[in-house]
Design a protein around this motif. Structure first.
Motif, PDB file in Angstrom:
ATOM      1  N   LEU A   1      -7.112  -8.187  53.309  1.00  0.00           N
ATOM      2  CA  LEU A   1      -6.402  -9.286  52.660  1.00  0.00           C
ATOM      3  C   LEU A   1      -7.353 -10.339  52.094  1.00  0.00           C
ATOM      4  N   SER A   2      -8.512 -10.477  52.705  1.00  0.00           N
ATOM      5  CA  SER A   2      -9.490 -11.447  52.211  1.00  0.00           C
ATOM      6  C   SER A   2      -9.934 -11.102  50.802  1.00  0.00           C
ATOM      7  N   ASP A   3     -10.148  -9.810  50.550  1.00  0.00           N
ATOM      8  CA  ASP A   3     -10.514  -9.372  49.202  1.00  0.00           C
ATOM      9  C   ASP A   3      -9.305  -9.394  48.275  1.00  0.00           C
ATOM     10  N   GLU A   4      -8.179  -8.915  48.762  1.00  0.00           N
ATOM     11  CA  GLU A   4      -6.972  -8.877  47.932  1.00  0.00           C
ATOM     12  C   GLU A   4      -6.556 -10.273  47.478  1.00  0.00           C
ATOM     13  N   ASN A   5      -6.760 -11.257  48.339  1.00  0.00           N
ATOM     14  CA  ASN A   5      -6.409 -12.634  48.008  1.00  0.00           C
ATOM     15  C   ASN A   5      -7.560 -13.395  47.353  1.00  0.00           C
ATOM     16  N   LYS A   6      -8.647 -12.662  47.077  1.00  0.00           N
ATOM     17  CA  LYS A   6      -9.810 -13.212  46.378  1.00  0.00           C
ATOM     18  C   LYS A   6     -10.369 -14.479  47.053  1.00  0.00           C
ATOM     19  N   ILE A   7     -10.450 -14.415  48.363  1.00  0.00           N
ATOM     20  CA  ILE A   7     -11.071 -15.519  49.094  1.00  0.00           C
ATOM     21  C   ILE A   7     -12.560 -15.480  48.791  1.00  0.00           C
TER      22      ILE A   7
ATOM     23  N   HIS B   1      -8.517 -20.540  59.969  1.00  0.00           N
ATOM     24  CA  HIS B   1      -7.841 -21.550  59.150  1.00  0.00           C
ATOM     25  C   HIS B   1      -8.454 -22.929  59.373  1.00  0.00           C
TER      26      HIS B   1
ATOM     27  N   TYR C   1      -4.921  -9.566  62.036  1.00  0.00           N
ATOM     28  CA  TYR C   1      -5.308  -9.838  60.657  1.00  0.00           C
ATOM     29  C   TYR C   1      -5.983  -8.618  60.041  1.00  0.00           C
TER      30      TYR C   1
ATOM     31  N   TRP D   1     -13.767 -15.529  56.497  1.00  0.00           N
ATOM     32  CA  TRP D   1     -12.657 -14.633  56.171  1.00  0.00           C
ATOM     33  C   TRP D   1     -13.150 -13.217  55.861  1.00  0.00           C
TER      34      TRP D   1
END
Length: 111
Positions: free
Chosen positions: A76-82, A30, A72, A89
């Motif tokens: 989630l990095s892909d799911e949240n489209k980072i 972060h 972590y 990430w």
């Protein structure tokens, strides 16, 4: 020294810290995102220092991913489209050799 130098130094301490809790390592990601948001305000020397610490994180990618997986889920990095420009990430992909970490030849960019 700009107002961001201490943030960069703190990030640098964290990329090599394997004694603190995995939650501290997650906070580091972060913190890196916060630095990314102001990188156009960094002085040249700070950008070089940030690049050095980024390379240290990449060097420690395997160890760091193992620590972070406890707190972590990298899916989630892909799911949240980072975006991939925030490669930290997606450190799991870098550790697996599945993603470049961003050496660029664009004018004004080194990493």
């Amino acid at each position: 020294m700009s107002e961001y130098k201490q943030d960069i130094l703190n990030y640098g301490d964290d990329v090599n810290d394997f004694d603190s809790s995995p939650f501290e390592s997650l906070r580091m990601l972060h913190d890196r995102t916060n630095i990314h948001m102001v990188q156009n305000k960094l002085e040249f020397e700070e950008k070089v220092l940030l690049g050095y610490y980024d390379l240290k994180l990449i060097e420690n990618a395997n160890k760091m991913v193992k620590r972070l997986r406890n707190v972590y889920d990298f899916k989630l990095s892909d799911e949240n489209k980072i975006p991939h420009e925030q490669w930290w990430w997606h450190l799991n992909k870098i550790a697996e050799g599945m993603m470049d970490f961003g050496i660029s030849t664009e004018k004004g960019k080194a990493i």
